[in-house]
Motif scaffolding. Sequence first.
Motif, PDB file in Angstrom:
ATOM      1  N   UNK A  48       0.232  38.588 109.253  1.00 45.57           N
ATOM      2  CA  UNK A  48       1.512  37.883 108.804  1.00 45.57           C
ATOM      3  C   UNK A  48       1.396  36.120 109.279  1.00 45.57           C
TER       4      UNK A  48
ATOM      5  N   UNK B 295       0.093  42.852 113.428  1.00 44.47           N
ATOM      6  CA  UNK B 295       0.875  42.954 112.356  1.00 44.47           C
ATOM      7  C   UNK B 295       1.129  41.343 112.135  1.00 44.47           C
ATOM      8  N   UNK B 296       1.899  40.984 113.203  1.00 44.74           N
ATOM      9  CA  UNK B 296       2.371  39.386 113.891  1.00 44.74           C
ATOM     10  C   UNK B 296       1.218  38.696 113.281  1.00 44.74           C
TER      11      UNK B 296
ATOM     12  N   UNK C 143       8.184  36.041 108.421  1.00 44.18           N
ATOM     13  CA  UNK C 143       8.971  37.362 107.745  1.00 44.18           C
ATOM     14  C   UNK C 143      10.005  36.415 106.393  1.00 44.18           C
TER      15      UNK C 143
END
Lengths: 293, 318
Positions: free
Chosen positions: B252, B248-249, B295
Amino acid sequence: MLLDPTFLAIQLLNGLQLASLLFLLSVGLSVVFGLMNFINLAHGTLYMLGAYIGLSLVRATDSFWLAFALAPLAVAAVGAVFHVVLLRRMQAASPMRQVLATFGLIFVGLDSVRYIWGDYSHALAAPELLAGSVQVLGQTYPTYRLFVIGLGIIVLLVLYFGLERTRLGAIVRAGVDDRETATAIGLNVERAFFLVFCFGCALAGLAGVVAGPVLSIFPGMDISILILALIVVVVGGPGSLKGAALGALLVGMVETFGQVIAPEYASVVLYALMALVLVLRPGGLIPVSKAHG
Amino acid sequence: MMSRETWRAGTAILLLVAALVSWVRADYFGHELLTQIAILAIFAMSLDLLAGFTGMISLGHAAFYGLGAYATAAFNLMLEWSPWAAMAGAVVVGAVAALIVGSFAVRLSGVFFIMVTLAVGEALHAYLFKSRAFGGDDGLSGIARPDTSSIGISFDDPAVFSLVCVGFACLIYALLELVVRSPFGRLLVAIHLNPSRVRALGCPVSRYKLAAFTLAGAIAALAGSLTAQHNAFISPELLTWTTSGEALIVVIVGGLGSLVGAAAGAGVMVLAMHHLSGVTDYWMFFMGLFFVGVVLFAGNGIYGVIDAVRRRLGGAAH
């Protein structure tokens, strides 16, 4: 083995004890979720932090009770800082971003704990007062575990009366039911949320210290309990105190009996339980009635 | 102004050229890194289909990746299937598992979906950690790579295998690019942007999401299968939350919903991990901080920067 009453009684108590810890941990998550539609994935990290701060306090002062009182406060302070520095700033963004940020903090928390306290696993001694054991149907049972069960019940009662009988409790309930209207009639839902968030963090810290003598303290203790707490929230129904209590009881029992009867499948059974609840009652067992969907 | 799709394809070609140049220049260790990057890129692109295009942020995607690796090992070691057959079987296993998990998970929205996918991944991890049949926490070793001696090359050569993995990454990129450009892919984006409107138009939203979830599961399983063959070893480590989190990192940091961003993010991630873990034992700390920063501040990651250049150029042309 299953029908042996002593075995059943002991496992029942173990289940209650785990349920009690899970309740402490998930009630904050659940109510904050109900209020803000936001879930703090670093909640398990706060629990781990509570355990480690407790460990250091016990080592420094030699008093379990001091750690018992101070560690939750320290964790609440960490939670408050985290809320002010990060979450409040992201309020305008979607809840999803907040959740992702808390996910990143799991990594940060894990390595911070490893850096400060090392990779080893530690144990906390139960306080002298509770170090003994009692007889349960002819079997000895550690007094400390009974204390954990009692603590869970006390916190449940305190929270119940806090939510039902105090002004803050009423604001929280109103905020969970219908945030917009509650804000529109002039209730400070933001502040209530902040207080609930910090209180939830303190309870996570409390769960960490209390778990110290029962479970071992190690980096990574956060994630296994976080998963259980998430299942509690989903099964019980986010936003509801009774839901968190019922969910914790159910998950605590299934996990305990599962680990004894079929350790390989314990987690699978838990997961199936969650799936079943989601399919049959998507809002959890005790859903909170929302004014708008 | 160049269309978004053309710009994306151009970036992809640049990435491929960079991969090929580094392949030519790399030594043994460089080829190993390139293999890791290609595999992570496949895994991350499958997650991007979910998170970036369909808006389903999964924290348990490693379950399908790990399942693909375990299925490859089981088919290859226990049933003695050929490596190619094991790989195909693993993709099917990944698709079926994703179909089952997705059949109820896709009905959930946002935060609920995150929680449930995280729990599914951890449950599967806990099961494999204890299962005696699959080697428990020791895992299984001895998984074979395809035997291609008949055509005179050996997949056991890191240079060859890394090229094969890069080839797979290109295929998956092309496949996903076709998918997201198709009417089906457009609908996924529409579901992301406004599910109620799509539902009101009469489209079965859950079914479309389930199809995307299944496809992503199958591709993740392919990545897992390649990992199993690459390391000749599997362990429950492949399915931990950190694996899902890293993917996921990557997505993103690379830029959600861009596919090439996920591939570029994979390169950054593997190289950063490689260099940081040489410097410090606590690289997860920095990775976590970096993640929170991305984020918090840089909404669209690496590809966001690349796409800003395109818009700047477009603005100048008008």
